[in-house]
Design a protein around this motif. Structure first.
Motif, PDB file in Angstrom:
ATOM      1  N   TYR A   1       0.838  -1.203   0.000  1.00 49.53           N
ATOM      2  CA  TYR A   1       0.000   0.000   0.000  1.00 49.53           C
ATOM      3  C   TYR A   1       0.872   1.253   0.000  1.00 49.53           C
ATOM      4  N   THR A   2       1.861   1.286   0.891  1.00 48.42           N
ATOM      5  CA  THR A   2       2.744   2.460   0.974  1.00 48.42           C
ATOM      6  C   THR A   2       3.510   2.661  -0.324  1.00 48.42           C
ATOM      7  N   TRP A   3       4.032   1.580  -0.877  1.00 44.18           N
ATOM      8  CA  TRP A   3       4.788   1.674  -2.131  1.00 44.18           C
ATOM      9  C   TRP A   3       3.914   2.171  -3.275  1.00 44.18           C
ATOM     10  N   LEU A   4       2.669   1.715  -3.340  1.00 44.67           N
ATOM     11  CA  LEU A   4       1.792   2.072  -4.452  1.00 44.67           C
ATOM     12  C   LEU A   4       1.412   3.546  -4.412  1.00 44.67           C
ATOM     13  N   PHE A   5       0.903   4.010  -3.277  1.00 37.24           N
ATOM     14  CA  PHE A   5       0.373   5.379  -3.224  1.00 37.24           C
ATOM     15  C   PHE A   5       1.463   6.431  -3.056  1.00 37.24           C
ATOM     16  N   ARG A   6       2.662   6.020  -2.702  1.00 37.12           N
ATOM     17  CA  ARG A   6       3.770   6.979  -2.755  1.00 37.12           C
ATOM     18  C   ARG A   6       4.352   7.085  -4.155  1.00 37.12           C
ATOM     19  N   SER A   7       4.039   6.138  -5.004  1.00 34.09           N
ATOM     20  CA  SER A   7       4.578   6.136  -6.362  1.00 34.09           C
ATOM     21  C   SER A   7       3.650   6.812  -7.359  1.00 34.09           C
ATOM     22  N   VAL A   8       2.329   6.730  -7.123  1.00 34.62           N
ATOM     23  CA  VAL A   8       1.354   7.283  -8.065  1.00 34.62           C
ATOM     24  C   VAL A   8       1.105   8.747  -7.724  1.00 34.62           C
ATOM     25  N   PRO A   9       1.159   9.662  -8.691  1.00 40.18           N
ATOM     26  CA  PRO A   9       0.865  11.074  -8.409  1.00 40.18           C
ATOM     27  C   PRO A   9      -0.564  11.276  -7.893  1.00 40.18           C
ATOM     28  N   LEU A  10      -0.732  12.277  -7.067  1.00 36.56           N
ATOM     29  CA  LEU A  10      -2.032  12.529  -6.453  1.00 36.56           C
ATOM     30  C   LEU A  10      -3.086  12.874  -7.500  1.00 36.56           C
ATOM     31  N   ILE A  11      -2.729  13.625  -8.522  1.00 35.15           N
ATOM     32  CA  ILE A  11      -3.703  14.002  -9.545  1.00 35.15           C
ATOM     33  C   ILE A  11      -4.217  12.765 -10.275  1.00 35.15           C
ATOM     34  N   VAL A  12      -3.356  11.756 -10.454  1.00 34.31           N
ATOM     35  CA  VAL A  12      -3.794  10.513 -11.100  1.00 34.31           C
ATOM     36  C   VAL A  12      -4.783   9.775 -10.205  1.00 34.31           C
ATOM     37  N   VAL A  13      -4.524   9.757  -8.900  1.00 32.94           N
ATOM     38  CA  VAL A  13      -5.444   9.103  -7.964  1.00 32.94           C
ATOM     39  C   VAL A  13      -6.804   9.787  -7.987  1.00 32.94           C
ATOM     40  N   LEU A  14      -6.815  11.113  -7.981  1.00 32.26           N
ATOM     41  CA  LEU A  14      -8.081  11.852  -7.974  1.00 32.26           C
ATOM     42  C   LEU A  14      -8.864  11.617  -9.265  1.00 32.26           C
ATOM     43  N   LEU A  15      -8.188  11.655 -10.392  1.00 32.23           N
ATOM     44  CA  LEU A  15      -8.882  11.438 -11.663  1.00 32.23           C
ATOM     45  C   LEU A  15      -9.376  10.001 -11.782  1.00 32.23           C
ATOM     46  N   PHE A  16      -8.623   9.058 -11.272  1.00 35.00           N
ATOM     47  CA  PHE A  16      -9.058   7.659 -11.302  1.00 35.00           C
ATOM     48  C   PHE A  16     -10.312   7.474 -10.451  1.00 35.00           C
ATOM     49  N   LEU A  17     -10.336   8.059  -9.254  1.00 40.71           N
ATOM     50  CA  LEU A  17     -11.525   7.949  -8.402  1.00 40.71           C
ATOM     51  C   LEU A  17     -12.710   8.689  -9.001  1.00 40.71           C
ATOM     52  N   TYR A  18     -12.440   9.790  -9.680  1.00 39.60           N
ATOM     53  CA  TYR A  18     -13.528  10.563 -10.277  1.00 39.60           C
ATOM     54  C   TYR A  18     -14.232   9.765 -11.379  1.00 39.60           C
ATOM     55  N   ASN A  19     -13.490   8.907 -12.050  1.00 42.95           N
ATOM     56  CA  ASN A  19     -14.055   8.066 -13.111  1.00 42.95           C
ATOM     57  C   ASN A  19     -14.251   6.618 -12.656  1.00 42.95           C
ATOM     58  N   PHE A  20     -14.310   6.423 -11.352  1.00 46.81           N
ATOM     59  CA  PHE A  20     -14.421   5.074 -10.809  1.00 46.81           C
ATOM     60  C   PHE A  20     -15.748   4.419 -11.172  1.00 46.81           C
ATOM     61  N   SER A  21     -16.784   5.221 -11.323  1.00 50.85           N
ATOM     62  CA  SER A  21     -18.104   4.660 -11.642  1.00 50.85           C
ATOM     63  C   SER A  21     -18.125   3.994 -13.010  1.00 50.85           C
ATOM     64  N   ALA A  22     -17.206   4.352 -13.885  1.00 46.00           N
ATOM     65  CA  ALA A  22     -17.163   3.683 -15.191  1.00 46.00           C
ATOM     66  C   ALA A  22     -16.682   2.248 -15.065  1.00 46.00           C
TER      67      ALA A  22
END
Length: 352
Positions: free
Chosen positions: A144-165
């Motif tokens: 978990y720590t390795w994954l979310f420290r590696s992925v940029p925050l803007i990518v996480v937000l955009l991925f969650l924003y389109n999670f319903s797809a």
């Protein structure tokens, strides 16, 4: 005649040789042969006071030159900020307390508060997983720590924003079996929920390392003493280990909190009008006020981070009670001490 720096300058010269009183003709004994008594004048004569001396401080021209350069640069920057009409300070004053800006500021505070609390709680759980004896928990926490420290925050937000797809419904139940509860993801994932979840996931990864480093900084003797007393593991952590770890956790986590305040500006890209989003929206409507609106957002971020820094100082001072003999002075105490030293120095210079 000028004296070099560091020289000893006499303030009162000794009396001439002919005016000095004659030494006593009494024979010296073992008790009268001490240096302090050997310099005493004869009976009936007043003791000669030692010559007062003052040491001249060393001159440091490099420090004065650096100070002058910094003051000149600061004055030029301040002059440019005040006199440059491009900043439009009248429009800055107009926008600073407008309802649209204050509404965005309120959303920024709300998202920051939720994400900071949830991120710290999640960081504690992930840190305990990293320190657990279970290889499964250690592996999951590390991943978990390795994954979310590696992925940029803007990518996480955009991925969650389109999670319903990807997942239109969410369910809880038996894996590969019947579902007990089913949720409509589109109804749950509002803009503020997406922002809080994305920031919390990112904050938890960084907070876990801060908490883990604070726990490891506690002396091993504290753990051994708690084990020798037969205290339960939960009591050891909540009453002995974690309070001591907070001294190391606080400054590092406050850095994360300040970074979190600035990171909330990214929620504008998931259609949430926070402070930065409100400034951007008003700038699109009023193109001539883009610079004043950016200055408004900048000043508000400075105010928020400064408030957090002040709270950090007093929290660190609170947890330093058991580690230092004297608590660090507060800014007001430093100011009073500086004024006292300045008055004492002025009195000494006046006396000389």
């Amino acid at each position: 005649m000028s004296e070099p720096p560091g020289a000893v300058v006499p303030l009162a010269s000794a009396p001439p040789a002919e005016e000095r009183p004659a030494p006593s003709s009494a024979p010296r004994t073992a008790r009268t042969a001490r240096p302090a008594e050997a310099e005493r004048p004869g009976d009936g004569a007043a003791p000669r006071p030692p010559a007062a001396q003052r040491v001249l401080p060393l001159r440091r021209p490099g420090r004065w030159i650096a100070t002058a350069i910094v003051l000149v640069l600061a004055a030029q920057i301040a002059h440019g900020l005040v006199t440059n009409p491009f900043y439009q300070w009248d429009r800055f004053q107009y926008w600073f307390l407008r309802p649209a800006i204050l509404d965005g500021l309120l959303i920024t505070l709300k998202v920051t508060a939720y994400s900071a609390v949830l991120g710290l709680l999640g960081g504690i759980l992930v840190a305990l997983g990293r320190l657990s004896r279970s290889p499964v928990l250690r592996a999951v926490a590390w991943t978990y720590t390795w994954l979310f420290r590696s992925v940029p925050l803007i990518v996480v937000l955009l991925f969650l924003y389109n999670f319903s797809a990807l997942y239109k419904t969410l369910s809880l139940g038996v894996p590969f079996g019947p579902a007990f509860f089913t949720f409509d993801e589109s109804r749950l994932a509002t803009d503020i929920v997406v922002a809080v979840v994305g920031l919390t996931l990112n904050e938890t990864a960084y907070a876990s390392e801060v908490v883990r480093s604070g726990i490891l900084a506690v002396d091993q003797g504290q753990h051994e003493a708690a084990l020798a007393l037969g205290l339960p593991k939960s009591y050891q952590f909540t009453k002995i280990v974690f309070p001591q770890a907070l001294r190391s956790i606080t400054p590092n986590y406050v850095n994360l909190l300040i970074n979190l305040i600035k990171s909330t500006s990214l929620v504008f890209y998931v259609s949430l009008l926070d402070l930065f989003g409100s400034a951007q929206s008003m700038g699109s409507t009023y193109p001539g006020d883009i610079v004043p609106l950016l200055l408004v957002a900048t000043v508000w971020y400075l105010i928020l981070t400064s408030a957090v820094s002040i709270v950090q100082f007093y929290v660190e001072r609170y947890f330093a009670r058991g580690a230092t003999r004297t608590l660090p002075p507060t800014p007001l105490q430093k100011l009073r001490a500086g004024l006292r030293d300045l008055r004492a120095r002025a009195r000494r210079e006046a006396a000389i």
